[in-house]
Design a protein around this motif. Structure first.
Motif, PDB file in Angstrom:
ATOM      1  N   ARG A  27      10.937  22.133  39.135  1.00  0.00           N
ATOM      2  CA  ARG A  27       9.650  21.949  38.486  1.00  0.00           C
ATOM      3  C   ARG A  27       8.542  22.388  39.434  1.00  0.00           C
ATOM      4  NH1 ARG A  27      10.098  16.149  35.427  1.00  0.00           N
ATOM      5  NH2 ARG A  27      11.715  16.776  33.989  1.00  0.00           N
ATOM      6  N   ALA A  28       7.459  22.828  38.835  1.00  0.00           N
ATOM      7  CA  ALA A  28       6.312  23.215  39.646  1.00  0.00           C
ATOM      8  C   ALA A  28       5.765  21.976  40.342  1.00  0.00           C
ATOM      9  CB  ALA A  28       5.245  23.841  38.761  1.00  0.00           C
ATOM     10  N   LYS A  29       5.460  22.129  41.606  1.00  0.00           N
ATOM     11  CA  LYS A  29       4.953  20.997  42.364  1.00  0.00           C
ATOM     12  C   LYS A  29       3.499  20.753  41.980  1.00  0.00           C
ATOM     13  CE  LYS A  29       7.926  21.468  46.340  1.00  0.00           C
ATOM     14  NZ  LYS A  29       7.994  21.590  47.789  1.00  0.00           N
ATOM     15  N   ARG A  30       3.193  19.493  41.769  1.00  0.00           N
ATOM     16  CA  ARG A  30       1.816  19.140  41.469  1.00  0.00           C
ATOM     17  C   ARG A  30       1.073  18.981  42.783  1.00  0.00           C
ATOM     18  NH1 ARG A  30       2.256  13.993  37.731  1.00  0.00           N
ATOM     19  NH2 ARG A  30       2.258  13.214  39.844  1.00  0.00           N
ATOM     20  N   THR A  31      -0.149  19.427  42.784  1.00  0.00           N
ATOM     21  CA  THR A  31      -0.953  19.220  43.971  1.00  0.00           C
ATOM     22  C   THR A  31      -1.529  17.809  43.919  1.00  0.00           C
ATOM     23  OG1 THR A  31      -2.888  20.145  42.884  1.00  0.00           O
ATOM     24  CG2 THR A  31      -1.556  21.655  44.193  1.00  0.00           C
ATOM     25  N   VAL A  32      -1.612  17.200  45.072  1.00  0.00           N
ATOM     26  CA  VAL A  32      -2.120  15.840  45.176  1.00  0.00           C
ATOM     27  C   VAL A  32      -3.513  15.914  45.796  1.00  0.00           C
ATOM     28  CG1 VAL A  32      -1.725  13.576  46.195  1.00  0.00           C
ATOM     29  CG2 VAL A  32       0.209  14.951  45.452  1.00  0.00           C
ATOM     30  N   GLU A  33      -4.426  15.222  45.199  1.00  0.00           N
ATOM     31  CA  GLU A  33      -5.792  15.196  45.725  1.00  0.00           C
ATOM     32  C   GLU A  33      -5.794  14.582  47.117  1.00  0.00           C
ATOM     33  OE1 GLU A  33      -8.692  16.289  44.265  1.00  0.00           O
ATOM     34  OE2 GLU A  33      -7.383  17.192  42.763  1.00  0.00           O
ATOM     35  N   PRO A  34      -6.581  15.139  48.029  1.00  0.00           N
ATOM     36  CA  PRO A  34      -6.660  14.532  49.360  1.00  0.00           C
ATOM     37  C   PRO A  34      -7.334  13.173  49.286  1.00  0.00           C
ATOM     38  CG  PRO A  34      -8.100  16.460  49.200  1.00  0.00           C
ATOM     39  CD  PRO A  34      -7.348  16.362  47.926  1.00  0.00           C
ATOM     40  N   LYS A  35      -6.875  12.281  50.119  1.00  0.00           N
ATOM     41  CA  LYS A  35      -7.379  10.912  50.129  1.00  0.00           C
ATOM     42  C   LYS A  35      -8.266  10.665  51.356  1.00  0.00           C
ATOM     43  CE  LYS A  35      -5.585   6.220  49.584  1.00  0.00           C
ATOM     44  NZ  LYS A  35      -4.371   5.408  49.454  1.00  0.00           N
ATOM     45  N   TYR A  36      -7.991  11.381  52.441  1.00  0.00           N
ATOM     46  CA  TYR A  36      -8.715  11.195  53.691  1.00  0.00           C
ATOM     47  C   TYR A  36      -9.305  12.529  54.142  1.00  0.00           C
ATOM     48  CZ  TYR A  36      -5.943   6.924  53.781  1.00  0.00           C
ATOM     49  OH  TYR A  36      -5.354   5.731  53.459  1.00  0.00           O
ATOM     50  N   ARG A  37     -10.501  12.472  54.782  1.00  0.00           N
ATOM     51  CA  ARG A  37     -11.132  13.682  55.309  1.00  0.00           C
ATOM     52  C   ARG A  37     -11.690  13.378  56.701  1.00  0.00           C
ATOM     53  NH1 ARG A  37     -14.232  15.513  51.260  1.00  0.00           N
ATOM     54  NH2 ARG A  37     -12.760  17.157  50.810  1.00  0.00           N
ATOM     55  N   HIS A  38     -11.449  14.314  57.617  1.00  0.00           N
ATOM     56  CA  HIS A  38     -12.013  14.201  58.960  1.00  0.00           C
ATOM     57  C   HIS A  38     -13.491  14.573  58.855  1.00  0.00           C
ATOM     58  CE1 HIS A  38     -12.785  15.002  63.191  1.00  0.00           C
ATOM     59  NE2 HIS A  38     -11.665  14.330  63.476  1.00  0.00           N
TER      60      HIS A  38
END
Length: 126
Positions: A81-92
Protein backbone atom coordinates in the motif's frame (compact mmCIF):
# COMPACT_ATOMS: atom_id res chain seq x y z
CA UNK A 1 28.36 -39.84 -13.05
CA UNK A 2 28.76 -38.73 -16.64
CA UNK A 3 27.01 -35.69 -18.11
CA UNK A 4 24.85 -37.90 -20.33
CA UNK A 5 23.65 -39.82 -17.25
CA UNK A 6 22.48 -36.57 -15.66
CA UNK A 7 20.71 -35.52 -18.85
CA UNK A 8 18.98 -38.90 -19.12
CA UNK A 9 17.94 -38.78 -15.47
CA UNK A 10 16.61 -35.24 -15.86
CA UNK A 11 14.64 -36.21 -18.97
CA UNK A 12 13.13 -39.19 -17.10
CA UNK A 13 12.15 -36.96 -14.17
CA UNK A 14 10.58 -34.40 -16.52
CA UNK A 15 8.54 -37.15 -18.21
CA UNK A 16 7.38 -38.30 -14.77
CA UNK A 17 6.38 -34.73 -13.87
CA UNK A 18 4.36 -34.42 -17.09
CA UNK A 19 2.67 -37.74 -16.39
CA UNK A 20 1.77 -36.69 -12.84
CA UNK A 21 0.51 -33.32 -14.09
CA UNK A 22 -1.80 -35.08 -16.55
CA UNK A 23 -3.09 -37.28 -13.71
CA UNK A 24 -3.71 -34.22 -11.54
CA UNK A 25 -5.58 -32.48 -14.39
CA UNK A 26 -7.73 -35.58 -14.98
CA UNK A 27 -8.56 -35.78 -11.27
CA UNK A 28 -9.52 -32.12 -11.23
CA UNK A 29 -11.81 -32.59 -14.24
CA UNK A 30 -13.41 -35.58 -12.55
CA UNK A 31 -14.08 -33.50 -9.42
CA UNK A 32 -15.41 -30.54 -11.41
CA UNK A 33 -18.01 -32.48 -13.40
CA UNK A 34 -20.55 -32.97 -10.57
CA UNK A 35 -20.02 -29.42 -9.36
CA UNK A 36 -20.79 -27.99 -12.79
CA UNK A 37 -23.91 -30.18 -13.00
CA UNK A 38 -25.02 -28.92 -9.60
CA UNK A 39 -24.54 -25.30 -10.67
CA UNK A 40 -26.53 -25.83 -13.85
CA UNK A 41 -29.31 -27.52 -11.89
CA UNK A 42 -29.43 -24.62 -9.39
CA UNK A 43 -29.45 -22.01 -12.18
CA UNK A 44 -32.40 -23.67 -13.87
CA UNK A 45 -34.24 -24.15 -10.54
CA UNK A 46 -34.07 -20.45 -9.75
CA UNK A 47 -34.42 -19.21 -13.33
CA UNK A 48 -31.18 -17.24 -13.20
CA UNK A 49 -30.30 -15.49 -16.47
CA UNK A 50 -26.96 -14.63 -18.03
CA UNK A 51 -27.71 -10.93 -17.45
CA UNK A 52 -27.93 -11.61 -13.73
CA UNK A 53 -24.70 -13.60 -13.70
CA UNK A 54 -22.55 -11.18 -15.71
CA UNK A 55 -22.15 -8.58 -12.91
CA UNK A 56 -21.28 -11.33 -10.44
CA UNK A 57 -18.57 -12.64 -12.77
CA UNK A 58 -17.18 -9.14 -13.23
CA UNK A 59 -16.93 -8.67 -9.46
CA UNK A 60 -15.25 -12.05 -9.09
CA UNK A 61 -12.79 -11.21 -11.85
CA UNK A 62 -11.84 -7.96 -10.14
CA UNK A 63 -11.35 -9.76 -6.82
CA UNK A 64 -9.26 -12.50 -8.38
CA UNK A 65 -7.09 -9.90 -10.10
CA UNK A 66 -6.30 -8.48 -6.67
CA UNK A 67 -5.87 -11.87 -5.01
CA UNK A 68 -4.16 -13.66 -7.87
CA UNK A 69 -2.06 -16.77 -7.49
CA UNK A 70 1.18 -17.75 -9.11
CA UNK A 71 1.78 -20.84 -11.23
CA UNK A 72 2.28 -23.04 -8.17
CA UNK A 73 -1.15 -22.13 -6.83
CA UNK A 74 0.14 -20.10 -3.92
CA UNK A 75 -1.16 -16.63 -3.27
CA UNK A 76 1.01 -13.77 -4.34
CA UNK A 77 1.85 -11.14 -1.80
CA UNK A 78 -0.50 -8.21 -1.90
CA UNK A 79 0.81 -5.11 -3.56
CA UNK A 80 2.30 -2.80 -0.97
CA UNK A 81 0.00 0.00 0.00
CA UNK A 82 1.07 3.55 -0.57
CA UNK A 83 2.60 4.97 2.56
CA UNK A 84 0.68 7.79 4.12
CA UNK A 85 2.64 10.81 5.11
CA UNK A 86 2.39 11.76 8.75
CA UNK A 87 2.16 15.39 9.75
CA UNK A 88 5.16 16.57 11.75
CA UNK A 89 4.48 17.01 15.43
CA UNK A 90 7.69 18.74 16.55
CA UNK A 91 9.74 21.55 14.96
CA UNK A 92 13.18 22.87 15.87
CA UNK A 93 12.75 26.63 16.34
CA UNK A 94 16.13 27.60 14.87
CA UNK A 95 16.73 25.16 12.02
CA UNK A 96 13.12 24.35 11.14
CA UNK A 97 13.82 20.60 11.25
CA UNK A 98 10.68 18.57 11.96
CA UNK A 99 9.87 15.21 13.50
CA UNK A 100 6.60 13.27 13.43
CA UNK A 101 7.04 11.89 16.91
CA UNK A 102 7.38 8.37 15.56
CA UNK A 103 10.47 6.24 15.73
CA UNK A 104 13.74 7.20 17.31
CA UNK A 105 13.94 10.85 18.36
CA UNK A 106 16.27 12.98 16.24
CA UNK A 107 19.52 14.28 17.68
CA UNK A 108 18.27 17.83 18.10
CA UNK A 109 15.44 16.58 20.39
CA UNK A 110 17.69 14.34 22.46
CA UNK A 111 20.33 17.11 22.76
CA UNK A 112 17.68 19.61 23.89
CA UNK A 113 16.29 17.14 26.42
CA UNK A 114 19.83 16.56 27.73
CA UNK A 115 20.06 20.33 28.28
CA UNK A 116 16.87 20.15 30.37
CA UNK A 117 14.34 21.42 27.82
CA UNK A 118 10.93 19.78 27.61
CA UNK A 119 9.92 17.94 24.46
CA UNK A 120 6.56 19.74 24.57
CA UNK A 121 8.32 23.04 23.96
CA UNK A 122 8.96 21.87 20.36
CA UNK A 123 5.32 20.99 19.62
CA UNK A 124 3.92 22.54 16.45
CA UNK A 125 0.94 24.75 17.29
CA UNK A 126 -1.99 24.32 14.93
Amino acid sequence: MARSDYAAQQARIEREIQKLQKQADALLQKQRKPIVQSIIRTISEYGITQEELAPAFEKAARRSAVKSTDSTGTKKAAAPRAKRTVEPKYRHPETGDTWTGRGKAPRWITAAEAEGKQRDSFLIQK
